[in-house]
Design a protein around this motif. Structure first.
Motif, short mmCIF file in Angstrom:
data_model
loop_
_atom_site.label_atom_id
_atom_site.label_comp_id
_atom_site.label_asym_id
_atom_site.label_seq_id
_atom_site.Cartn_x
_atom_site.Cartn_y
_atom_site.Cartn_z
N THR A 160 0.85 -1.19 0.00
CA THR A 160 0.00 0.00 0.00
C THR A 160 0.88 1.24 0.00
OG1 THR A 160 -1.72 -1.15 1.24
CG2 THR A 160 -1.85 1.24 1.16
N LEU A 161 0.66 2.11 -0.97
CA LEU A 161 1.40 3.36 -1.09
C LEU A 161 0.46 4.52 -0.75
CD1 LEU A 161 3.16 2.64 -4.51
CD2 LEU A 161 4.05 2.19 -2.21
N GLY A 162 0.96 5.47 0.04
CA GLY A 162 0.20 6.67 0.37
C GLY A 162 0.90 7.89 -0.21
N PHE A 163 0.09 8.86 -0.63
CA PHE A 163 0.65 10.05 -1.29
C PHE A 163 0.26 11.27 -0.46
CE2 PHE A 163 0.00 6.73 -4.39
CZ PHE A 163 1.22 6.69 -5.03
N SER A 164 1.20 11.66 0.42
CA SER A 164 0.96 12.75 1.36
C SER A 164 2.28 13.35 1.76
CB SER A 164 0.20 12.24 2.59
OG SER A 164 0.22 13.19 3.63
N ASN A 165 2.29 14.64 2.06
CA ASN A 165 3.53 15.29 2.49
C ASN A 165 4.00 14.79 3.84
OD1 ASN A 165 3.66 16.90 0.20
ND2 ASN A 165 2.43 18.54 1.11
N ARG A 166 3.07 14.37 4.69
CA ARG A 166 3.43 14.00 6.05
C ARG A 166 3.51 12.50 6.29
NH1 ARG A 166 4.41 17.72 9.26
NH2 ARG A 166 4.51 16.18 10.94
N GLN A 167 2.92 11.70 5.42
CA GLN A 167 2.91 10.25 5.62
C GLN A 167 3.93 9.57 4.72
OE1 GLN A 167 1.18 8.71 8.10
NE2 GLN A 167 0.73 10.84 8.66
N PRO A 168 4.45 8.40 5.15
CA PRO A 168 5.45 7.71 4.33
C PRO A 168 4.84 7.20 3.02
CG PRO A 168 4.77 6.35 6.19
CD PRO A 168 4.18 7.70 6.41
N LEU A 169 5.67 7.14 1.99
CA LEU A 169 5.21 6.63 0.70
C LEU A 169 4.80 5.17 0.83
CD1 LEU A 169 4.83 6.82 -2.39
CD2 LEU A 169 7.25 6.22 -2.62
N VAL A 170 5.66 4.36 1.45
CA VAL A 170 5.34 2.95 1.67
C VAL A 170 4.62 2.84 3.01
CG1 VAL A 170 6.24 0.61 1.88
CG2 VAL A 170 7.36 2.25 0.34
N ASN A 171 3.30 2.68 2.93
CA ASN A 171 2.48 2.62 4.13
C ASN A 171 2.43 1.22 4.73
OD1 ASN A 171 -0.89 2.10 4.69
ND2 ASN A 171 0.29 3.37 6.08
N ALA A 172 2.35 0.20 3.87
CA ALA A 172 2.23 -1.17 4.39
C ALA A 172 2.74 -2.17 3.37
CB ALA A 172 0.78 -1.48 4.75
N ILE A 173 3.34 -3.26 3.87
CA ILE A 173 3.77 -4.40 3.05
C ILE A 173 3.38 -5.67 3.82
CG2 ILE A 173 5.69 -5.62 1.98
CD1 ILE A 173 7.24 -3.00 1.97
N HIS A 174 2.75 -6.61 3.11
CA HIS A 174 2.36 -7.87 3.74
C HIS A 174 2.71 -9.03 2.81
CE1 HIS A 174 0.22 -5.28 6.45
NE2 HIS A 174 -0.56 -4.84 5.48
N LEU A 175 3.46 -9.98 3.33
CA LEU A 175 3.84 -11.17 2.58
C LEU A 175 3.54 -12.41 3.41
CD1 LEU A 175 7.41 -10.13 1.30
CD2 LEU A 175 5.26 -9.94 0.05
N ILE A 176 2.93 -13.40 2.78
CA ILE A 176 2.77 -14.73 3.38
C ILE A 176 3.20 -15.73 2.32
CG2 ILE A 176 1.19 -16.45 4.33
CD1 ILE A 176 -0.60 -14.20 5.27
N GLY A 177 4.22 -16.52 2.63
CA GLY A 177 4.75 -17.48 1.66
C GLY A 177 4.78 -18.89 2.20
N GLN A 178 4.26 -19.80 1.43
CA GLN A 178 4.27 -21.22 1.82
C GLN A 178 5.69 -21.77 1.80
OE1 GLN A 178 1.62 -24.16 -0.34
NE2 GLN A 178 3.61 -24.79 -1.16
N LEU A 179 6.06 -22.49 2.86
CA LEU A 179 7.33 -23.21 2.90
C LEU A 179 7.14 -24.69 2.61
CD1 LEU A 179 8.98 -21.54 6.02
CD2 LEU A 179 9.37 -21.01 3.62
N TRP A 180 6.03 -25.24 3.10
CA TRP A 180 5.71 -26.66 2.91
C TRP A 180 4.27 -26.88 3.34
CZ3 TRP A 180 4.07 -30.10 6.69
CH2 TRP A 180 4.05 -31.46 6.33
#
Length: 509
Positions: free
Chosen positions: A288-308
């Motif tokens: 999730t990217l946010g476009f604001s002078n005061r908020q970070p560009l990269v707002n959230a990152i979520h990864l879930i990866g199967q191992l087995w």
């Protein structure tokens, strides 16, 4: 932010592909091992250029991968030292000796650097091995080794244990994700602009892979049959792009908050209930990217990866599998009002692995299906906003603990879908700090504390309703509720809650 510039350099390297790939491609007529993915035999080994051929894996090149890992560190170090003239990059034999003698500490870099930039850096190490023929498990030691080399030789500050964990384990999660996504667009049978844009897009996602394809000539090598880097029949794909407006509340009310545009990208790779069992044959990746002078560009990152995984129940009414999964989560925000400096939330889960149970009721009612995913994880490295620890760039506590997640998805046929993601994190900060002693220190690089001694309970609820306008275009209504309960050994306990709302449109590709 001492390593964030690396992202820009990686993007710059990827753009060089356009000039190289535009060279007139040449047809391969002799067999040669491609070090960037799964190969099919060359023309001399085929019965016909149109006959499907069994795939085989390329020969690993561990020494070349090790050289690339070292090269990444040398380039980064030289840029920091001679271009940016950063003090931490002015290493000497004495500083290297001191690093080995002192051992690891917990560093005080900012939240974005420690829990996003370092894992991204680790992804480059990981892909130096992955794109040189190593598999998932074989590539992890290169991420670990690259991080160790940097911590002891690349900086004159003490080596950081949290950097080592985030770079190696978090870097593996991001690295395998970018490796798999870059494989989707590559096609060695293409020529001209169709080939150019594929190489450029794959390079933007995975810069190290682009460098390897340029060095080996695979970026412009044409194969006589369609070269499959990804098996679309075995591993289905789904991609959603959403955009709209977001409201972020300061402290759980509409009295103070901020509006800003957002873009959300959600990638579904594989099916958690399929027969594919290798690492990351199934994963979900969301940014999730946010476009604001005061908020970070990269707002959230979520990864879930199967191992087995392994099947538990398989019939027409119920599909169920048990497995082990790797998790990476990153939530970041900044103060809405500078004069108050109230930060709504910060949550990091950079290194996390655990068990999961996934089941699907494909015919809950007519046209309606239900899928639920339950995960219980051990958090090796996580981070949470702190009310008291403010040393150098750090305003959060690091720690370890566990998390539990229940993700429910209801498919409503032609109407759309309804989902609810509920995540609970429990982080323990074992190594606190003495405020009086820290106030007297000349060099805060040696504070060596995880943060405020105590523990944090973090709850995140994400309900989402998507309603079909057409088959591919949906109205998207999304909410997030954040709750933090911080128990401090040396301060009063604190409870904090807030929320954000999003409204926009989603396009499904």
């Amino acid at each position: 932010m001492k390593k964030m510039w690396l992202v820009m350099i990686a993007v710059g390297l990827s753009m060089t592909a356009s000039g190289q790939a535009m060279l007139e491609p040449r047809l391969q007529t002799s067999n040669g091992a491609d070090t960037t993915g799964v190969l099919q035999p060359s023309l001399t080994q085929q019965q016909s250029p149109l006959t499907p051929q069994p795939a085989r894996y390329p020969k690993p090149h561990p020494w070349r991968a090790a050289a690339e890992v070292a090269g990444i560190n040398v380039i980064v170090h030289c840029f920091d030292r001679f271009v940016l003239r950063e003090d931490f990059a002015k290493t000497t034999l004495n500083s290297i000796r001191d690093n080995f003698q002192r051992g690891f500490v917990w560093d005080n870099d900012n939240f974005n650097t420690n829990l996003f930039a370092h894992p991204y850096h680790g992804n480059l190490y990981f892909n130096a091995a992955r794109t040189n023929g190593m598999n998932f498990w074989q590539s992890y030691p290169f991420a670990l080794g690259g991080s160790l080399m940097w911590e002891f030789l690349g900086e004159n500050t003490p080596p950081s244990i949290n950097d080592l964990l985030a770079t190696s384990i978090g870097g593996t999660a991001i690295g395998e994700t970018t490796y798999r996504i870059s494989s989707i667009v590559l096609d060695d049978s293409k020529r001209g602009w169709s080939r150019v844009w594929r190489e450029v897009v794959a390079g933007l996602v995975n810069p190290v892979r682009l460098v390897n394809r340029l060095m080996t000539g695979k970026a412009w090598l044409v194969r006589p049959t369609k070269h499959k880097y990804h098996d679309h029949d075995a591993i289905p794909l789904g991609f959603e792009a959403s955009a709209g407006m977001r409201y972020l509340a300061e402290k759980g009310s509409f009295e103070h908050g901020a509006y800003n545009p957002y873009v959300n990208l959600l990638f579904h790779y594989g099916d958690p209930l399929s027969d594919e069992r290798k690492p990351y044959d199934f994963f979900n990746a969301e940014v999730t990217l946010g476009f604001s002078n005061r908020q970070p560009l990269v707002n959230a990152i979520h990864l879930i990866g199967q191992l087995w995984n392994t099947p538990v129940c398989t019939n027409e009414k119920l599909l169920m599998k048990f497995g082990f999964y790797q998790h990476f989560n990153f939530y970041n925000s900044e103060a809405i009002r500078a004069e108050k400096n109230i930060i709504p939330y910060r949550i990091g889960e950079a290194a996390s692995v655990g068990a999961g149970l996934v089941y699907r009721l494909p015919h809950l009612t007519r046209g309606v299906s239900l899928e639920q995913r339950l995960f219980v994880n051990g958090i090796i490295l996580g981070g949470s906003l702190s009310d008291h620890y403010h040393v150098k760039e750090r305003d959060y506590s690091l720690g370890s603990g566990f998390s539990a997640k229940l993700h429910s998805i209801v498919e409503l046929g032609n109407w759309g879908r309804l989902s609810l993601y509920a995540d609970v994190y429990k982080l323990f900060t074992w190594k606190g700090f003495d405020e009086e002693a820290v106030s007297k220190m000349d060099n805060l690089d040696f504070v060596n504390a995880q943060g405020d001694a105590g523990n944090n309970t973090l709850v995140v609820l994400n309900p989402r309703l998507q309603v079909n306008i057409t088959r591919q275009l949906l109205v998207d209504l999304y909410g997030s509720y954040f709750y933090r309960r911080s128990i401090y050994f040396d301060h009063d306990n604190v409870s904090m809650k807030t929320f954000e709302l999003r409204a926009g449109l989603t396009y499904e590709f």
